[in-house]
Design a protein around this motif. Structure first.
Motif, PDB file in Angstrom:
ATOM      1  N   LYS A 121       0.895  -1.221  -0.032  1.00  0.00           N
ATOM      2  CA  LYS A 121      -0.113   0.030  -0.107  1.00  0.00           C
ATOM      3  C   LYS A 121       0.679   1.223   0.065  1.00  0.00           C
ATOM      4  O   LYS A 121       0.703   2.154  -0.889  1.00  0.00           O
ATOM      5  CB  LYS A 121      -0.644  -0.028   1.165  1.00  0.00           C
ATOM      6  N   GLU A 122       1.979   1.175   0.796  1.00  0.00           N
ATOM      7  CA  GLU A 122       2.935   2.448   1.014  1.00  0.00           C
ATOM      8  C   GLU A 122       3.432   2.849  -0.352  1.00  0.00           C
ATOM      9  O   GLU A 122       3.870   3.751  -0.863  1.00  0.00           O
ATOM     10  CB  GLU A 122       3.756   2.343   1.992  1.00  0.00           C
ATOM     11  N   ALA A 123       3.738   1.451  -1.180  1.00  0.00           N
ATOM     12  CA  ALA A 123       4.678   1.838  -2.337  1.00  0.00           C
ATOM     13  C   ALA A 123       3.723   1.829  -3.673  1.00  0.00           C
ATOM     14  O   ALA A 123       4.254   1.803  -4.897  1.00  0.00           O
ATOM     15  CB  ALA A 123       5.624   0.482  -2.665  1.00  0.00           C
ATOM     16  N   ASP A 124       2.131   1.580  -3.406  1.00  0.00           N
ATOM     17  CA  ASP A 124       1.263   1.630  -4.325  1.00  0.00           C
ATOM     18  C   ASP A 124       1.650   0.472  -5.513  1.00  0.00           C
ATOM     19  O   ASP A 124       1.816   0.999  -6.512  1.00  0.00           O
ATOM     20  CB  ASP A 124       1.276   3.080  -5.158  1.00  0.00           C
ATOM     21  N   ASP A 125       1.894  -0.717  -5.026  1.00  0.00           N
ATOM     22  CA  ASP A 125       2.307  -1.583  -5.617  1.00  0.00           C
ATOM     23  C   ASP A 125       1.474  -2.956  -5.478  1.00  0.00           C
ATOM     24  O   ASP A 125       1.700  -3.832  -4.612  1.00  0.00           O
ATOM     25  CB  ASP A 125       3.657  -2.044  -5.266  1.00  0.00           C
ATOM     26  N   VAL A 343     -12.239   6.386  -0.774  1.00  0.00           N
ATOM     27  CA  VAL A 343     -11.662   5.414   0.524  1.00  0.00           C
ATOM     28  C   VAL A 343     -13.001   5.163   1.492  1.00  0.00           C
ATOM     29  O   VAL A 343     -13.696   6.047   1.919  1.00  0.00           O
ATOM     30  CB  VAL A 343     -10.592   6.189   1.273  1.00  0.00           C
ATOM     31  N   ARG A 344     -13.237   4.023   1.463  1.00  0.00           N
ATOM     32  CA  ARG A 344     -14.410   3.466   2.325  1.00  0.00           C
ATOM     33  C   ARG A 344     -14.546   4.056   3.728  1.00  0.00           C
ATOM     34  O   ARG A 344     -15.541   4.549   4.254  1.00  0.00           O
ATOM     35  CB  ARG A 344     -14.437   1.885   2.492  1.00  0.00           C
ATOM     36  N   TRP A 380     -11.968  -3.317  -9.947  1.00  0.00           N
ATOM     37  CA  TRP A 380     -12.088  -2.376  -8.672  1.00  0.00           C
ATOM     38  C   TRP A 380     -12.552  -0.978  -9.534  1.00  0.00           C
ATOM     39  O   TRP A 380     -13.318  -0.497  -9.103  1.00  0.00           O
ATOM     40  CB  TRP A 380     -11.080  -2.415  -7.751  1.00  0.00           C
ATOM     41  N   ASN A 381     -11.629  -0.510 -10.261  1.00  0.00           N
ATOM     42  CA  ASN A 381     -11.629   0.723 -10.889  1.00  0.00           C
ATOM     43  C   ASN A 381     -13.114   0.775 -11.648  1.00  0.00           C
ATOM     44  O   ASN A 381     -13.728   1.805 -11.618  1.00  0.00           O
ATOM     45  CB  ASN A 381     -10.435   1.027 -11.645  1.00  0.00           C
ATOM     46  N   GLU A 382     -13.340  -0.262 -12.494  1.00  0.00           N
ATOM     47  CA  GLU A 382     -14.705  -0.111 -13.234  1.00  0.00           C
ATOM     48  C   GLU A 382     -15.842  -0.172 -12.325  1.00  0.00           C
ATOM     49  O   GLU A 382     -16.664   0.611 -12.771  1.00  0.00           O
ATOM     50  CB  GLU A 382     -14.536  -1.532 -14.063  1.00  0.00           C
ATOM     51  N   ARG A 383     -15.906  -0.710 -11.383  1.00  0.00           N
ATOM     52  CA  ARG A 383     -16.911  -0.705 -10.238  1.00  0.00           C
ATOM     53  C   ARG A 383     -17.167   0.689  -9.582  1.00  0.00           C
ATOM     54  O   ARG A 383     -18.071   1.179  -9.526  1.00  0.00           O
ATOM     55  CB  ARG A 383     -17.146  -1.842  -9.360  1.00  0.00           C
ATOM     56  N   MET A 384     -15.850   1.316  -9.196  1.00  0.00           N
ATOM     57  CA  MET A 384     -15.974   2.414  -8.669  1.00  0.00           C
ATOM     58  C   MET A 384     -16.382   3.500  -9.619  1.00  0.00           C
ATOM     59  O   MET A 384     -17.406   4.268  -9.270  1.00  0.00           O
ATOM     60  CB  MET A 384     -14.497   3.125  -8.398  1.00  0.00           C
ATOM     61  N   ASP A 385     -16.053   3.413 -10.898  1.00  0.00           N
ATOM     62  CA  ASP A 385     -16.598   4.133 -12.026  1.00  0.00           C
ATOM     63  C   ASP A 385     -18.236   4.032 -12.141  1.00  0.00           C
ATOM     64  O   ASP A 385     -19.037   5.015 -12.398  1.00  0.00           O
ATOM     65  CB  ASP A 385     -15.759   4.089 -13.199  1.00  0.00           C
ATOM     66  N   GLU A 393      -6.620   6.796  -9.082  1.00  0.00           N
ATOM     67  CA  GLU A 393      -5.428   6.854  -9.873  1.00  0.00           C
ATOM     68  C   GLU A 393      -4.363   6.265  -9.212  1.00  0.00           C
ATOM     69  O   GLU A 393      -3.402   5.680  -9.945  1.00  0.00           O
ATOM     70  CB  GLU A 393      -5.010   8.356  -9.727  1.00  0.00           C
ATOM     71  N   THR A 394      -4.646   5.462  -8.057  1.00  0.00           N
ATOM     72  CA  THR A 394      -3.480   4.601  -7.533  1.00  0.00           C
ATOM     73  C   THR A 394      -4.387   3.479  -6.998  1.00  0.00           C
ATOM     74  O   THR A 394      -5.348   3.456  -6.457  1.00  0.00           O
ATOM     75  CB  THR A 394      -2.715   5.435  -6.387  1.00  0.00           C
ATOM     76  N   ASP A 395      -3.626   2.420  -6.870  1.00  0.00           N
ATOM     77  CA  ASP A 395      -3.945   1.206  -6.201  1.00  0.00           C
ATOM     78  C   ASP A 395      -4.095   1.396  -4.521  1.00  0.00           C
ATOM     79  O   ASP A 395      -4.888   0.695  -4.131  1.00  0.00           O
ATOM     80  CB  ASP A 395      -3.196  -0.065  -6.534  1.00  0.00           C
ATOM     81  N   ALA A 396      -3.148   2.008  -4.093  1.00  0.00           N
ATOM     82  CA  ALA A 396      -3.237   2.362  -2.754  1.00  0.00           C
ATOM     83  C   ALA A 396      -4.667   3.058  -2.179  1.00  0.00           C
ATOM     84  O   ALA A 396      -5.028   2.994  -1.129  1.00  0.00           O
ATOM     85  CB  ALA A 396      -2.045   3.624  -2.356  1.00  0.00           C
ATOM     86  N   ALA A 397      -5.252   4.103  -3.162  1.00  0.00           N
ATOM     87  CA  ALA A 397      -6.272   4.583  -2.896  1.00  0.00           C
ATOM     88  C   ALA A 397      -7.604   3.651  -3.366  1.00  0.00           C
ATOM     89  O   ALA A 397      -8.706   4.034  -3.118  1.00  0.00           O
ATOM     90  CB  ALA A 397      -6.509   6.134  -3.625  1.00  0.00           C
ATOM     91  N   GLY A 398      -7.298   2.723  -4.002  1.00  0.00           N
ATOM     92  CA  GLY A 398      -8.199   1.692  -4.390  1.00  0.00           C
ATOM     93  C   GLY A 398      -8.088   0.503  -3.748  1.00  0.00           C
ATOM     94  O   GLY A 398      -8.576   0.268  -2.662  1.00  0.00           O
ATOM     95  N   CYS A 399      -7.750  -0.591  -4.500  1.00  0.00           N
ATOM     96  CA  CYS A 399      -7.867  -2.080  -4.109  1.00  0.00           C
ATOM     97  C   CYS A 399      -7.061  -2.388  -2.928  1.00  0.00           C
ATOM     98  O   CYS A 399      -7.117  -3.485  -2.272  1.00  0.00           O
ATOM     99  CB  CYS A 399      -7.860  -3.069  -5.254  1.00  0.00           C
ATOM    100  N   LEU A 400      -6.045  -1.663  -2.605  1.00  0.00           N
ATOM    101  CA  LEU A 400      -5.097  -1.833  -1.437  1.00  0.00           C
ATOM    102  C   LEU A 400      -5.534  -1.119  -0.153  1.00  0.00           C
ATOM    103  O   LEU A 400      -4.816  -1.217   0.833  1.00  0.00           O
ATOM    104  CB  LEU A 400      -3.539  -1.567  -1.713  1.00  0.00           C
ATOM    105  N   GLN A 401      -6.562  -0.153  -0.315  1.00  0.00           N
ATOM    106  CA  GLN A 401      -7.017   0.353   0.935  1.00  0.00           C
ATOM    107  C   GLN A 401      -7.243  -0.599   2.334  1.00  0.00           C
ATOM    108  O   GLN A 401      -7.154   0.027   3.323  1.00  0.00           O
ATOM    109  CB  GLN A 401      -7.884   1.453   0.760  1.00  0.00           C
ATOM    110  N   ASP A 402      -8.064  -1.557   2.088  1.00  0.00           N
ATOM    111  CA  ASP A 402      -8.316  -2.288   3.229  1.00  0.00           C
ATOM    112  C   ASP A 402      -7.438  -3.327   3.718  1.00  0.00           C
ATOM    113  O   ASP A 402      -7.018  -4.120   2.817  1.00  0.00           O
ATOM    114  CB  ASP A 402     -10.049  -2.943   2.863  1.00  0.00           C
TER     115      ASP A 402
END
Length: 497
Positions: A121-125, A343-344, A380-385, A393-402
């Motif tokens: 998450k920290e590395a957005d990877d 972010v949830r 994840w991004n498609e459903r958010m849209d 714009e980043t996975d850290a703010a997307g699928c890695l947030q939880d």
């Protein structure tokens, strides 16, 4: 009960309490890992947790436990004793179907997954976390196949968190929320009303910490049985003797930490309200996650986001933040709708449920094998849209947030919305019984509401199944009606719909 049966039940309870104490020790080690443990402690901690998990599993599945359950199910027990046997029978049967080495491996892998998730998450990877996620999914599929090879694996996993509200009920509730909330959110987006935002600025962690501690004081959090710390993902951990809460701070959004603390206070209030004399048994343990979430969401939303609460705490907030918000402005700020929020845990009360539905759909597809782990970011991004009109714009703010998937907690997410629905139903019942709850909140008198929840929910532990507890507490079956009416009335008024 005959003397021989009494003796057997006493021996059985001793075994049950040993299992509970092992789990509580594991929970405390997990709390420490997330809050205080040095970064290099993971190799030892994963072994410690897996050992406790294996020992608990061995006790739960032992021949002595099976013999006790067989004998006690045929015994002349009272209602409370039958409830304890019912809960342990369910746990035993599920656990006995799963090999001990698999239980130990799941515990070890989830402990090792935590720092991998944090670093990713920290590395957005996401790619760095993907192999660990793949392994966790494999292990959970294997677990589900052992529990019930004929069942939908996701249904088996969901039942670990909510055994008495079936998955069909969860899906119906989520569908009703989607049908009613999406149009409501769209109406709000089209509205010309702009709610107040009086807390725009920069606020350091120390300032926010003093503020949220003061709010916990106002709510009546008993510091002698708890503590407040920070963690990457806010959570509560504890028992009826020691229920600890955590939060995190955002420099530009002090309401984020405030609502998180009130949310975790709700969880802690439930734990602390469980009967002390029943500690270590199902009668002294909370009734699954939907009920637990109802307590946190009730305090966060029905109290903490209410106009009455902001009339009470606006002076405190202003004093600490150096602001001059009126109670009405504070109330509006606490209830602004942010469909573009990614972010949830920072989401508003309405769009929050779109986040839950998104996660539910993705993890169900992952467990079913209908979605490859490597495709999670795009899904994840498609459903958010589709649901909220925004793409991370980043996975850290997307699928890695939880943190939940790093814990192996597949099947957990629906309970957030199920709990929100129950919170509204409970609050409506409390208002019916207590009269004007808001008037007491406005005066800082939270005892009547807390006592009502303790009497109707907390003191029962796991005496009842979830549907039975809802009936006992509210006088009606579990329903989404109260939540939907509450949401449409409250936000219709706020946004002049």
């Amino acid at each position: 009960m005959a003397t021989e049966q009494q003796s057997r039940y006493g021996d059985f309870l001793d075994r049950v309490r040993r299992i509970s104490n092992l789990r509580s020790a594991g929970m405390l080690l997990s709390w420490d890992q997330q809050v205080m443990m040095p970064e290099g402690g993971t190799p030892a901690r994963s072994k410690q947790l897996s050992t406790l998990s294996a020992l608990s599993h061995e006790l739960l599945t032992a021949d002595e436990m099976a013999a006790d359950l067989d004998a006690l199910e045929a015994a002349d027990l009272d209602a409370d004793q039958r409830a304890v046997v019912r809960e342990l029978r369910r746990e035993h049967d599920r656990a006995a179907s799963v090999p001990a080495d698999l239980v130990e491996e799941i515990s070890e892998v989830t402990s090792e997954a935590l720092p991998v998730w944090q670093e990713s998450k920290e590395a957005d990877d996401f790619d760095a976390f993907a192999p660990t996620l793949e392994r966790l999914i494999e292990l959970k599929r294997e677990y589900a196949a052992h529990v019930d090879p004929a069942a939908d694996p996701y249904e088996v996993l969901f039942a670990d968190y909510e055994p008495y509200l079936d998955l069909d009920t969860a899906e119906r509730v989520l569908e009703r929320l989607r049908e009613r909330l999406v149009p409501l959110i769209e109406e709000i987006q089209a509205s010309d009303v702009e709610l107040a935002a009086p807390f725009e600025g920069r606020y350091d962690d120390e300032t926010q910490m003093v503020l949220v501690r003061d709010v916990l004081d106002t709510l009546g959090y008993p510091w002698e049985r708890g503590r407040l710390d920070t963690a990457p993902h806010p959570f509560m951990s504890g028992t009826q003797f020691d229920a600890r809460v955590t939060t995190r701070f955002k420099e530009d959004d002090p309401l984020d930490a405030l609502t998180a603390v009130i949310h975790e206070f709700g969880h802690a209030t439930y734990q602390l309200g469980l009967p002390a004399e029943a500690y270590g048994t199902p009668l002294g343990q909370s009734r699954d996650l939907s009920v637990h979430e109802s307590q946190s969401r009730l305090w966060e939303n029905h109290v903490g986001r209410s106009r009455a609460f902001w009339e009470l705490i606006a002076p405190t907030v202003n004093e600490h933040l150096g602001t001059a918000a009126t109670p009405e402005e504070g109330y509006e700020a606490a209830n602004r709708i942010y469909p573009d929020n990614l972010v949830r845990v920072e989401a508003d009360e309405l769009t929050y449920h779109m986040h839950v539905i998104l996660r539910f759909e993705i993890e169900r597809d992952l467990i079913a094998g209908d979605l490859d782990v490597r495709d999670v970011p795009e899904a994840w991004n498609e459903r958010m849209d589709a649901y909220l009109g925004v793409r991370p714009e980043t996975d850290a703010a997307g699928c890695l947030q939880d943190i939940h998937w790093a814990h192996g907690s597949f099947g957990y997410f629906p309970t957030y919305s199920l709990g929100s629905v129950l919170a509204a139903q409970l609050y409506a019942a409390a208002e019916r019984d207590l009269g004007d709850v808001d008037a007491r909140v406005r005066e800082g008198d939270f005892d009547p509401l807390r006592d009502w929840l303790r009497e109707r929910v907390h003191r029962h532990g796991q005496r009842y199944t979830t549907p039975e507890l809802v009936e006992e507490a509210t006088g009606e079956a579990y329903t989404a009606d109260h939540f939907l009416d509450y949401a449409e009335t409250k936000y219709g008024e706020l946004y002049d719909l």
